[in-house]
Motif scaffolding. Structure first.
Motif, mmCIF file in Angstrom:
data_model
loop_
_atom_site.group_PDB
_atom_site.id
_atom_site.type_symbol
_atom_site.label_atom_id
_atom_site.label_comp_id
_atom_site.label_asym_id
_atom_site.label_seq_id
_atom_site.Cartn_x
_atom_site.Cartn_y
_atom_site.Cartn_z
ATOM 1 N N MET A 166 0.844 -1.170 0.000
ATOM 2 C CA MET A 166 0.000 0.000 0.000
ATOM 3 C C MET A 166 0.894 1.239 0.000
ATOM 4 S SD MET A 166 -3.401 0.557 1.973
ATOM 5 C CE MET A 166 -4.465 1.219 0.774
ATOM 6 N N TYR A 167 0.428 2.292 -0.643
ATOM 7 C CA TYR A 167 1.190 3.524 -0.772
ATOM 8 C C TYR A 167 0.477 4.685 -0.097
ATOM 9 C CZ TYR A 167 3.894 1.140 -4.369
ATOM 10 O OH TYR A 167 4.702 0.266 -5.046
ATOM 11 N N GLU A 168 1.268 5.674 0.303
ATOM 12 C CA GLU A 168 0.717 6.945 0.741
ATOM 13 C C GLU A 168 1.212 8.004 -0.236
ATOM 14 O OE1 GLU A 168 2.204 8.604 4.442
ATOM 15 O OE2 GLU A 168 3.964 7.319 4.313
ATOM 16 N N TYR A 169 0.466 9.092 -0.353
ATOM 17 C CA TYR A 169 0.773 10.120 -1.339
ATOM 18 C C TYR A 169 0.860 11.486 -0.674
ATOM 19 C CZ TYR A 169 -0.231 6.483 -4.647
ATOM 20 O OH TYR A 169 -0.189 5.308 -5.344
ATOM 21 N N LYS A 170 1.707 12.335 -1.247
ATOM 22 C CA LYS A 170 1.852 13.716 -0.790
ATOM 23 C C LYS A 170 1.724 14.602 -2.017
ATOM 24 C CE LYS A 170 4.385 14.747 2.668
ATOM 25 N NZ LYS A 170 3.595 15.395 3.655
ATOM 26 N N PHE A 171 0.964 15.688 -1.874
ATOM 27 C CA PHE A 171 0.703 16.621 -2.959
ATOM 28 C C PHE A 171 1.292 17.974 -2.581
ATOM 29 C CE2 PHE A 171 -2.514 13.401 -2.686
ATOM 30 C CZ PHE A 171 -2.639 12.947 -3.985
ATOM 31 N N VAL A 172 2.235 18.473 -3.388
ATOM 32 C CA VAL A 172 2.947 19.709 -3.074
ATOM 33 C C VAL A 172 2.754 20.692 -4.219
ATOM 34 C CG1 VAL A 172 5.201 20.717 -2.548
ATOM 35 C CG2 VAL A 172 4.661 18.395 -1.771
ATOM 36 N N GLN A 173 2.192 21.858 -3.912
ATOM 37 C CA GLN A 173 1.981 22.862 -4.951
ATOM 38 C C GLN A 173 3.254 23.693 -5.129
ATOM 39 O OE1 GLN A 173 -1.794 24.756 -4.825
ATOM 40 N NE2 GLN A 173 -1.248 26.282 -6.335
ATOM 41 N N THR A 174 3.610 23.958 -6.384
ATOM 42 C CA THR A 174 4.813 24.727 -6.706
ATOM 43 C C THR A 174 4.604 25.427 -8.041
ATOM 44 O OG1 THR A 174 7.231 24.625 -6.846
ATOM 45 C CG2 THR A 174 6.002 22.838 -7.896
ATOM 46 N N HIS A 175 5.605 26.186 -8.477
ATOM 47 C CA HIS A 175 5.576 26.814 -9.794
ATOM 48 C C HIS A 175 6.872 26.466 -10.517
ATOM 49 C CE1 HIS A 175 7.371 29.755 -7.047
ATOM 50 N NE2 HIS A 175 8.165 30.034 -8.042
ATOM 51 N N LEU A 176 6.827 26.502 -11.822
ATOM 52 C CA LEU A 176 7.992 26.127 -12.613
ATOM 53 C C LEU A 176 8.726 27.335 -13.176
ATOM 54 C CD1 LEU A 176 6.729 22.953 -14.490
ATOM 55 C CD2 LEU A 176 8.001 23.126 -12.364
ATOM 56 N N GLY A 177 8.536 28.472 -12.547
ATOM 57 C CA GLY A 177 9.268 29.673 -12.938
ATOM 58 C C GLY A 177 8.507 30.538 -13.907
ATOM 59 N N GLY A 178 9.154 31.582 -14.328
ATOM 60 C CA GLY A 178 8.558 32.532 -15.248
ATOM 61 C C GLY A 178 9.382 33.806 -15.231
ATOM 62 N N ILE A 179 8.819 34.873 -15.728
ATOM 63 C CA ILE A 179 9.549 36.136 -15.816
ATOM 64 C C ILE A 179 9.931 36.658 -14.436
ATOM 65 C CG2 ILE A 179 9.396 38.545 -16.555
ATOM 66 C CD1 ILE A 179 7.584 37.588 -18.833
ATOM 67 N N PHE A 180 9.008 36.607 -13.486
ATOM 68 C CA PHE A 180 9.250 37.196 -12.169
ATOM 69 C C PHE A 180 9.418 36.165 -11.061
ATOM 70 C CE2 PHE A 180 6.692 40.318 -14.558
ATOM 71 C CZ PHE A 180 7.636 41.322 -14.659
ATOM 72 N N GLU A 232 11.287 32.406 -9.769
ATOM 73 C CA GLU A 232 12.310 31.389 -9.983
ATOM 74 C C GLU A 232 11.696 29.998 -9.812
ATOM 75 O OE1 GLU A 232 16.476 29.921 -7.911
ATOM 76 O OE2 GLU A 232 15.707 31.923 -7.503
ATOM 77 N N ALA A 233 12.084 29.076 -10.663
ATOM 78 C CA ALA A 233 11.588 27.699 -10.565
ATOM 79 C C ALA A 233 12.137 27.034 -9.310
ATOM 80 C CB ALA A 233 11.990 26.913 -11.801
ATOM 81 N N LYS A 234 11.293 26.279 -8.606
ATOM 82 C CA LYS A 234 11.691 25.598 -7.376
ATOM 83 C C LYS A 234 11.451 24.090 -7.443
ATOM 84 C CE LYS A 234 12.256 29.406 -4.808
ATOM 85 N NZ LYS A 234 13.547 29.884 -4.484
ATOM 86 N N HIS A 235 11.062 23.573 -8.606
ATOM 87 C CA HIS A 235 10.670 22.164 -8.698
ATOM 88 C C HIS A 235 11.810 21.205 -8.408
ATOM 89 C CE1 HIS A 235 12.080 23.243 -12.701
ATOM 90 N NE2 HIS A 235 12.300 21.952 -12.930
ATOM 91 N N ARG A 236 13.006 21.508 -8.836
ATOM 92 C CA ARG A 236 14.133 20.587 -8.598
ATOM 93 C C ARG A 236 14.445 20.478 -7.114
ATOM 94 N NH1 ARG A 236 18.036 22.267 -13.646
ATOM 95 N NH2 ARG A 236 16.723 21.303 -15.234
ATOM 96 N N GLU A 285 14.119 17.052 -4.848
ATOM 97 C CA GLU A 285 15.275 16.560 -4.092
ATOM 98 C C GLU A 285 14.982 16.508 -2.591
ATOM 99 O OE1 GLU A 285 18.438 19.155 -5.292
ATOM 100 O OE2 GLU A 285 18.681 18.136 -7.221
ATOM 101 N N GLN A 286 14.287 17.509 -2.081
ATOM 102 C CA GLN A 286 13.940 17.557 -0.658
ATOM 103 C C GLN A 286 13.074 16.360 -0.267
ATOM 104 O OE1 GLN A 286 11.616 21.013 0.349
ATOM 105 N NE2 GLN A 286 11.102 20.242 2.364
#
Length: 60
Positions: A1-15, A17-21, A25-26
């Motif tokens: 059986m698995y458990e899941y975690k949902f994390v909202q983020t953005h992949l960057g843009g003009i203003f 910075e991307a934080k997905h990597r 890793e965290q």
């Protein structure tokens, strides 16, 4: 059986910075496995602005 975690983020843009990597890793260091990424918010032109990263791990 698995458990899941949902994390909202953005992949960057003009203003913003991307934080997905750093986020992936965290959570990987905590034993979570990257499963999928889904767009959750869009701008007025239909382009995704925010994403939800889904992680999973086996329930111990």
């Amino acid at each position: 059986m698995y458990e899941y975690k949902f994390v909202q983020t953005h992949l960057g843009g003009i203003f913003r910075e991307a934080k997905h990597r750093e986020t992936i890793e965290q959570y990987a260091a905590q034993g979570w496995r990257f499963k999928q990424v889904l767009p959750v918010n869009y701008n007025q032109h239909g382009k995704p602005t925010d994403y939800e990263i889904i992680f999973e791990r086996v329930i111990q």
